[in-house]
Design a protein around this motif. Structure first.
Motif, PDB file in Angstrom:
ATOM      1  N   ILE A  34       0.847  -1.209   0.000  1.00  8.17           N
ATOM      2  CA  ILE A  34       0.000   0.000   0.000  1.00  8.17           C
ATOM      3  C   ILE A  34       0.878   1.253   0.000  1.00  8.17           C
ATOM      4  N   GLY A  35       1.970   1.214   0.750  1.00  6.72           N
ATOM      5  CA  GLY A  35       2.909   2.340   0.772  1.00  6.72           C
ATOM      6  C   GLY A  35       3.466   2.624  -0.613  1.00  6.72           C
ATOM      7  N   ALA A  36       3.865   1.555  -1.310  1.00 10.54           N
ATOM      8  CA  ALA A  36       4.420   1.718  -2.665  1.00 10.54           C
ATOM      9  C   ALA A  36       3.365   2.292  -3.616  1.00 10.54           C
ATOM     10  N   VAL A  37       2.125   1.807  -3.503  1.00 12.44           N
ATOM     11  CA  VAL A  37       1.053   2.298  -4.385  1.00 12.44           C
ATOM     12  C   VAL A  37       0.776   3.774  -4.125  1.00 12.44           C
ATOM     13  N   VAL A  38       0.737   4.158  -2.845  1.00 10.48           N
ATOM     14  CA  VAL A  38       0.470   5.566  -2.499  1.00 10.48           C
ATOM     15  C   VAL A  38       1.582   6.463  -3.045  1.00 10.48           C
ATOM     16  N   VAL A  39       2.843   6.048  -2.834  1.00  7.21           N
ATOM     17  CA  VAL A  39       3.981   6.829  -3.352  1.00  7.21           C
ATOM     18  C   VAL A  39       3.904   6.934  -4.874  1.00  7.21           C
ATOM     19  N   LEU A  40       3.578   5.817  -5.519  1.00  2.65           N
ATOM     20  CA  LEU A  40       3.463   5.793  -6.984  1.00  2.65           C
ATOM     21  C   LEU A  40       2.401   6.780  -7.469  1.00  2.65           C
ATOM     22  N   ILE A  41       1.230   6.766  -6.815  1.00  2.00           N
ATOM     23  CA  ILE A  41       0.132   7.660  -7.219  1.00  2.00           C
ATOM     24  C   ILE A  41       0.544   9.124  -7.034  1.00  2.00           C
ATOM     25  N   ILE A  42       1.147   9.426  -5.876  1.00  2.00           N
ATOM     26  CA  ILE A  42       1.557  10.817  -5.605  1.00  2.00           C
ATOM     27  C   ILE A  42       2.571  11.286  -6.655  1.00  2.00           C
ATOM     28  N   LEU A  43       3.590  10.450  -6.918  1.00  2.00           N
ATOM     29  CA  LEU A  43       4.616  10.831  -7.902  1.00  2.00           C
ATOM     30  C   LEU A  43       4.022  10.995  -9.299  1.00  2.00           C
ATOM     31  N   GLU A  44       3.113  10.073  -9.663  1.00  2.00           N
ATOM     32  CA  GLU A  44       2.474  10.148 -10.989  1.00  2.00           C
ATOM     33  C   GLU A  44       1.676  11.445 -11.130  1.00  2.00           C
ATOM     34  N   VAL A  45       0.929  11.798 -10.080  1.00  2.00           N
ATOM     35  CA  VAL A  45       0.118  13.022 -10.119  1.00  2.00           C
ATOM     36  C   VAL A  45       1.022  14.241 -10.265  1.00  2.00           C
ATOM     37  N   VAL A  46       2.094  14.285  -9.461  1.00  2.00           N
ATOM     38  CA  VAL A  46       3.016  15.424  -9.501  1.00  2.00           C
ATOM     39  C   VAL A  46       3.647  15.552 -10.895  1.00  2.00           C
ATOM     40  N   VAL A  47       4.129  14.420 -11.434  1.00  2.00           N
ATOM     41  CA  VAL A  47       4.788  14.458 -12.749  1.00  2.00           C
ATOM     42  C   VAL A  47       3.788  14.838 -13.849  1.00  2.00           C
ATOM     43  N   HIS A  48       2.563  14.321 -13.755  1.00  2.00           N
ATOM     44  CA  HIS A  48       1.559  14.659 -14.771  1.00  2.00           C
ATOM     45  C   HIS A  48       1.194  16.143 -14.708  1.00  2.00           C
ATOM     46  N   ILE A  49       1.104  16.687 -13.512  1.00  4.77           N
ATOM     47  CA  ILE A  49       0.819  18.128 -13.386  1.00  4.77           C
ATOM     48  C   ILE A  49       1.960  18.929 -14.009  1.00  4.77           C
ATOM     49  N   PHE A  50       3.187  18.517 -13.710  1.00  3.94           N
ATOM     50  CA  PHE A  50       4.357  19.213 -14.257  1.00  3.94           C
ATOM     51  C   PHE A  50       4.350  19.142 -15.793  1.00  3.94           C
ATOM     52  N   LEU A  51       4.090  17.946 -16.327  1.00  2.00           N
ATOM     53  CA  LEU A  51       4.068  17.778 -17.782  1.00  2.00           C
ATOM     54  C   LEU A  51       2.948  18.595 -18.421  1.00  2.00           C
ATOM     55  N   ALA A  52       1.779  18.631 -17.746  1.00  2.00           N
ATOM     56  CA  ALA A  52       0.655  19.408 -18.281  1.00  2.00           C
ATOM     57  C   ALA A  52       0.974  20.892 -18.281  1.00  2.00           C
ATOM     58  N   MET A  53       1.708  21.340 -17.261  1.00  2.00           N
ATOM     59  CA  MET A  53       2.066  22.766 -17.188  1.00  2.00           C
ATOM     60  C   MET A  53       3.106  23.137 -18.241  1.00  2.00           C
ATOM     61  N   THR A  54       4.034  22.227 -18.491  1.00  2.00           N
ATOM     62  CA  THR A  54       5.098  22.543 -19.443  1.00  2.00           C
ATOM     63  C   THR A  54       4.670  22.305 -20.891  1.00  2.00           C
ATOM     64  N   ASN A  55       3.649  21.453 -21.102  1.00  2.00           N
ATOM     65  CA  ASN A  55       3.135  21.198 -22.461  1.00  2.00           C
ATOM     66  C   ASN A  55       1.640  21.499 -22.496  1.00  2.00           C
ATOM     67  N   ALA A  56       1.295  22.726 -22.153  1.00  2.00           N
ATOM     68  CA  ALA A  56      -0.119  23.092 -22.002  1.00  2.00           C
ATOM     69  C   ALA A  56      -0.943  22.862 -23.270  1.00  2.00           C
ATOM     70  N   LYS A  57      -0.316  23.049 -24.432  1.00  2.00           N
ATOM     71  CA  LYS A  57      -1.060  22.918 -25.700  1.00  2.00           C
ATOM     72  C   LYS A  57      -1.556  21.500 -25.943  1.00  2.00           C
ATOM     73  N   THR A  58      -0.709  20.516 -25.640  1.00  4.74           N
ATOM     74  CA  THR A  58      -1.048  19.136 -25.986  1.00  4.74           C
ATOM     75  C   THR A  58      -1.546  18.331 -24.792  1.00  4.74           C
ATOM     76  N   ALA A  59      -1.577  18.961 -23.622  1.00  5.05           N
ATOM     77  CA  ALA A  59      -1.880  18.212 -22.394  1.00  5.05           C
ATOM     78  C   ALA A  59      -3.252  17.546 -22.417  1.00  5.05           C
ATOM     79  N   ASP A  60      -4.259  18.277 -22.921  1.00  7.07           N
ATOM     80  CA  ASP A  60      -5.610  17.712 -22.855  1.00  7.07           C
ATOM     81  C   ASP A  60      -6.061  17.105 -24.187  1.00  7.07           C
ATOM     82  N   LYS A  61      -5.117  16.875 -25.097  1.00  8.13           N
ATOM     83  CA  LYS A  61      -5.495  16.284 -26.392  1.00  8.13           C
ATOM     84  C   LYS A  61      -5.702  14.786 -26.258  1.00  8.13           C
TER      85      LYS A  61
END
Lengths: 130, 71
Positions: A34-61
């Motif tokens: 459960i610890g690994a899954v929680v860490v994975l989800i948090i990291l995935e969310v953070v990285v996806h937010i970062f990617l969406a911010m840096t590639n705003a044009k294609t993020a929601d395509k």
């Protein structure tokens, strides 16, 4: 892919010695999982937010036809990998008297390896084409 | 892996007011990466996408895509 590999590598490095000498309880194993899954989800969310911010044009395509074909092709190969790994784990579990914690973790490892193959094949098709 | 279908999309884009890959991608509903892959002959688009590309440039399909038999 890198996040997933780092998190699960860390998980298996932690659990592997305890699992092999049989000193890990089912509760401790589930806790680590459960610890690994929680860490994975948090990291995935953070990285996806970062990617969406840096590639705003294609993020929601949405995925286009090439994305879908690549996903299908990669999924086809990784599906076979998963099938082979599950049969191997099943055969091992039948032949050896192993704990359910070990079997569960071997199946988890199979899923992680399958996902790695899936990402690797998708990368391969994106770069090389077909 | 090069395939047997080649295309003149790059030339046609420049002939149409130097249309960008992104503009073409938006016009046909694909991503810019897919347009790049098509131009480099790394991906053969669906028939529907091929017709849309020809429609954007207002030319017949065989002016955009050419099929070459493998030797």
């Amino acid at each position: 892919m890198i996040i997933m590999m780092v998190v699960w590598f860390n998980y298996f490095v932690r659990i592997q010695p305890k699992m092999l000498d049989g000193t890990i309880s089912r509760g401790a194993s589930i806790g680590l999982f459960i610890g690994a899954v929680v860490v994975l989800i948090i990291l995935e969310v953070v990285v996806h937010i970062f990617l969406a911010m840096t590639n705003a044009k294609t993020a929601d395509k949405a995925a286009d036809e090439r994305d879908k074909i690549i996903k299908c092709k990669a999924g086809n190969i990784s599906g076979w990998v998963l099938a082979v790994l599950v049969v191997m784990v099943g055969s091992y579990a039948i032949q050896q008297d192993v704990s359910s914690v070990l079997i569960a973790n071997l199946l988890l490892l199979s899923l992680v390896l399958t996902q790695c193959v899936d990402y690797a094949m998708a990368l391969f098709y994106y770069r090389r084409g077909w | 892996m090069p395939n047997t279908i080649s295309n003149d999309i790059r030339r046609l884009r420049f002939a149409h007011d130097e249309m960008t890959q992104q503009a073409l991608a938006d016009a046909i509903g694909l991503t810019r990466q897919t347009v790049i892959a098509i131009e480099k002959n790394r991906y053969s688009p669906s028939l529907e996408a091929a017709f849309k590309i020809a429609e954007v440039f207002d030319v017949p399909l065989d002016e955009v895509f050419q099929y070459r038999k493998k030797a």
